[in-house]
Every structure is written in C-alpha cells, then in structure tokens.
Design a protein around this motif. Structure first.
Motif, short mmCIF file in Angstrom:
data_model
loop_
_atom_site.label_atom_id
_atom_site.label_comp_id
_atom_site.label_asym_id
_atom_site.label_seq_id
_atom_site.Cartn_x
_atom_site.Cartn_y
_atom_site.Cartn_z
N SER A 270 0.87 -1.17 0.00
CA SER A 270 0.00 0.00 0.00
C SER A 270 0.91 1.22 0.00
O SER A 270 1.87 1.28 0.78
N PHE A 271 0.61 2.19 -0.86
CA PHE A 271 1.50 3.35 -1.00
C PHE A 271 0.68 4.56 -1.45
O PHE A 271 -0.17 4.44 -2.34
N VAL A 272 0.93 5.70 -0.83
CA VAL A 272 0.31 6.96 -1.24
C VAL A 272 1.33 8.08 -1.15
O VAL A 272 2.08 8.17 -0.16
N ALA A 273 1.38 8.90 -2.17
CA ALA A 273 2.20 10.11 -2.17
C ALA A 273 1.28 11.32 -2.05
O ALA A 273 0.22 11.37 -2.67
N GLU A 274 1.68 12.27 -1.26
CA GLU A 274 0.93 13.52 -1.10
C GLU A 274 1.88 14.70 -1.20
O GLU A 274 2.99 14.63 -0.66
N PRO A 275 1.46 15.78 -1.87
CA PRO A 275 0.23 15.93 -2.66
C PRO A 275 0.39 15.28 -4.03
O PRO A 275 1.43 14.68 -4.32
N LEU A 276 -0.62 15.45 -4.87
CA LEU A 276 -0.58 14.93 -6.24
C LEU A 276 -0.37 16.04 -7.27
O LEU A 276 -0.39 15.78 -8.46
N ARG A 277 -0.17 17.25 -6.78
CA ARG A 277 0.09 18.37 -7.68
C ARG A 277 1.32 19.15 -7.22
O ARG A 277 1.47 19.44 -6.03
N PHE A 278 2.18 19.47 -8.17
CA PHE A 278 3.36 20.28 -7.92
C PHE A 278 3.41 21.33 -9.02
O PHE A 278 3.95 21.08 -10.11
N GLY A 279 2.82 22.48 -8.77
CA GLY A 279 2.74 23.51 -9.79
C GLY A 279 1.90 23.04 -10.96
O GLY A 279 0.70 22.81 -10.82
N ARG A 280 2.52 22.83 -12.09
CA ARG A 280 1.81 22.39 -13.29
C ARG A 280 2.07 20.92 -13.62
O ARG A 280 1.80 20.48 -14.74
N LEU A 281 2.59 20.19 -12.65
CA LEU A 281 2.80 18.74 -12.77
C LEU A 281 1.79 18.03 -11.89
O LEU A 281 1.67 18.34 -10.70
N PHE A 282 1.08 17.07 -12.46
CA PHE A 282 0.06 16.32 -11.73
C PHE A 282 0.39 14.83 -11.77
O PHE A 282 0.72 14.30 -12.84
N LEU A 283 0.28 14.17 -10.63
CA LEU A 283 0.48 12.72 -10.56
C LEU A 283 -0.87 12.03 -10.72
O LEU A 283 -1.85 12.41 -10.09
N VAL A 284 -0.87 10.97 -11.52
CA VAL A 284 -2.10 10.24 -11.83
C VAL A 284 -1.84 8.74 -11.70
O VAL A 284 -0.82 8.23 -12.17
N GLY A 285 -2.77 8.02 -11.09
CA GLY A 285 -2.66 6.56 -11.02
C GLY A 285 -1.49 6.11 -10.18
O GLY A 285 -1.17 6.69 -9.14
N ASP A 286 -0.81 5.04 -10.65
CA ASP A 286 0.26 4.43 -9.88
C ASP A 286 1.44 5.35 -9.62
O ASP A 286 2.26 5.07 -8.75
#
Length: 390
Positions: A270-286
């Motif tokens: 189980s793994f979660v990264a926070e946040p999912l937004r860094f300026g204009r870079l967005f993390l999606v899915g895995d």
C-alpha cells in the motif's frame, strides 16, 4: 514543439486522459519510454468499476468491452470449507462490475487514439519534466539519439510507480505513506474455463487464493506465497495442487487445469504520495498511489484520478478557471484513501498473517462470519467493491 498537455506514460490512465482531451479539442502528446508492443504485452488487472466503464464509453473506446466483457453481479468468499456469495447487485441497488482485461483496455484506447489522430511517441528515452513550478513548463526526451523539447501548459505524470514524474517532484514537498505486506501473489494465466462464473476469494489455513478470469476460456489464478519464493520453483502441477487445496472440495473438483501461459510473483504494498500536484505537474494513477490487488482498485483508482484531472483541465480551458486544478489533489486523495482502506481491509481479511497469533486468527474468523451473516457488513463490502462515487 508545443502542445497544451504532455502526458508521460501510455498505460490505461495516460491513454484515457489523452483520449478525453483529444475528444474535447485539447491538444496533447503522450511520451512512452517503452515500445508499443511492450505496453500491450503487460498483463495486469481485469475488474472494472461502472465508473471506469462509463469513462471508456465517454472516450469512445467502450464498444468491444460491452461486447466481450463479462458483467459480474456478485463475488464469492470461501472460508472454513464453505462458499458464501456476496450479492453486489442487490446490495448496491443494481450496480455491478465488468471483467475485462487491462491489456484489452489498453488495446482499445490505443486503437481509438490512432483513429482520432492522437500523437504518441514510443521509446522516448530520458523523459524529464522541467520548470513545472512556474508558468512555462516543458518536457525533454531523447529519440533515436536526438534530444527533443516540448513546451506545454501542463504535465500529467501517468507513468507508474517507478516513473519519472514522482521522482521529479521536490523532495521537500513530497510525503509518502507505505506498507509492505509480508507475502506476495503467485499468479498464472491458463487457457482453461474458469472454475466459477464469478470471482472466488478464498481464506484457508494454507493461505489466500483467488480464482478469477479474463474470458470464458482464459482463467487467472493466484495463491499467497512467502516473499522469498521463486517462481521457477513452482511447476504448473505444483500450482494446481496448491490452489485446489485452498478451495472447498466441491469447487476444487470442478477446476479444469492446463499449461500456464504466464506465471509470476507480485509483491503486495500500500502506497500513497501527497500531494498529487506540484505547480503544473500532476500525478495520476500508480505514479501517486499503489494498492494491494485484493480489492481490485488499482486501475479503477487511476480512472477516478483521470476523471478529476480531465474535468479540471476542461474547466481551465473552457472557463479560464483554476478551481478544479487547485482542488485536484485534495479531491483525488479523499477517494484514494478510502480505496486504500478498503484494499488494506480486504487484504487483512482474506490473507493469513503468520505473526498475528491465535488471537488475531480468531478475530479474523469472527469477522468473516459476521461479514457473511450481516446485511449491513455485506453492503459495506459491496459498496466499496463496485466503486464509491467519483
């Protein structure tokens, strides 16, 4: 070169986001480090929530899924030598899941992208998002020995747990949460009919087992094994003997066996990264989260991320509003953590933990008994399994 959105990764989440953007007239480019053949050769999950099915249809890539997919209205839990059905359809007011392989989803989305003129660069090496904390981000990559630069408005990191997107985020701003489980899943695919018309989740003193399928003639089976196990030590005969031991006798007798097409061992985390937004870079899915596969949530969580990010980008370009982009991370993480909880709970419920002791084992047995005899408990499982609303 310039585009509006650069998408890193051509797995299902990157392709789905790209197709929704293309349909909306928002220019985008997908950069994929592997070849097209390699991407299509990856064998992954196969249980889709209704929300993901609806998004595939919205993207214009759902026709084959509706023809060939297998709608499931329930799942079976087995323990103490007995099989118990959880009626997903009736417990959730008519919802169900669709069994349709992730490889097929990827294939359908690739075909749709090519048919609608979407641009994808395969075998793009050394992809690197840059200056995404300012107003003029760009991405560089290498292809055939030549370095290319793509200027853009936004970067969507859909490149998985080991991808470059999360690694590019500032370490000082990134917080991660992780649990590694003390076992893995040994899985095989075989060209044999499934032992049951719905999925079977089995809790047995020898360990967990899962009976799944990809079609009416292709089965996907798993057994819980210690992390130190080696796949080469497991012959097909040994695997079939082991999974049958973990099923009720009546079910085991019905199982059709055959040579494996694919065999592998996957660790669980189980793994979660926070946040999912860094300026204009967005993390999606895995790129931003991983769940153990017990609850069938990995691909579906990626789809809900795509839903939130696509809606936010559409709002930005059509209404010149930042509200959706500003709220993307918080909104996505609320649903992610609920799915993480459910996947952790299903894993804890169905697997044998050798360090839990006799007390822990009795608690697990009591919870299983309560679950199948309580409509409220069964409803909670069913609501999470078919997918919480976006």
């Amino acid at each position: 070169m310039r585009t509006q959105v650069v998408i890193i990764g051509s797995g299902p989440s990157g392709l789905l986001l790209g197709q929704l953007l293309t349909n909306a007239g928002i220019d985008n480019l997908i950069l994929e480090r592997s070849s097209k053949e390699h991407v299509l050769g990856r064998i992954r999950a196969g249980v889709l929530e209704e929300g993901m099915c609806a998004m595939l249809e919205e993207a214009g890539a759902g026709a084959r899924m509706r023809r060939e997919g297998l709608p499931h209205e329930g799942i079976d839990l087995t323990f103490d030598g007995r099989q118990h059905r959880i009626d997903l359809f009736n417990l959730t007011g008519g919802k169900k899941v669709m069994v349709y392989g992730q490889t097929e989803v990827t294939h359908d989305l690739m075909d749709k992208r090519e048919a609608t003129g979407g641009k994808t660069v395969y075998e793009a090496a050394n992809v690197s998002p840059r200056d995404f904390d300012g107003g003029k981000p760009y991405v560089t990559y290498e292809k055939d020995g030549v370095t290319h630069r793509v200027d853009c408005d936004f970067v969507a990191g859909c490149d998985g747990y080991h991808g470059v997107a999360r690694r590019s985020a500032p370490e000082a701003l990134l917080k991660t949460y992780e649990r590694v489980y003390p076992f893995g899943w040994l899985g095989i695919i075989a060209e044999v009919p499934p032992v049951n018309h719905e999925l079977i989740y089995a809790n047995h003193p020898r360990g967990f087992a899962l009976c799944s399928m990809r079609s009416l003639v292709r089965s996907r089976y798993y057994v819980q094994v210690p992390l130190e196990e080696r796949v080469e030590d497991w012959s097909d005969e040994r695997f079939w003997d082991e999974i049958r031991r973990r099923l009720p006798a009546e079910t085991a007798e019905k199982m059709t066996t055959g040579p494996s097409v694919e065999k592998s061992i996957a660790p669980l985390r189980s793994f979660v990264a926070e946040p999912l937004r860094f300026g204009r870079l967005f993390l999606v899915g895995d790129a931003g989260h991983i769940v153990p596969p017990t609850g069938a949530k990995g691909l579906n969580l990626a789809a809900s991320d795509v839903r939130y990010l696509f809606d936010a980008l559409l709002e930005h370009y059509r209404e010149n509003s930042q509200a959706g982009l500003d709220g993307y991370s918080e909104k996505a993480l609320r649903r992610i953590w609920k799915a993480e909880r459910f996947s952790w709970w299903m894993t804890s419920l169905m697997h044998r933990f050798h360090d839990s002791g006799d007390f822990g084992q009795k608690i697990q047995e009591a919870e299983l008994d309560y679950l199948v005899h309580s409509r409220a408990a069964s409803t909670s499982l069913a609501e999470n399994y078919v997918g919480l609303p976006y």
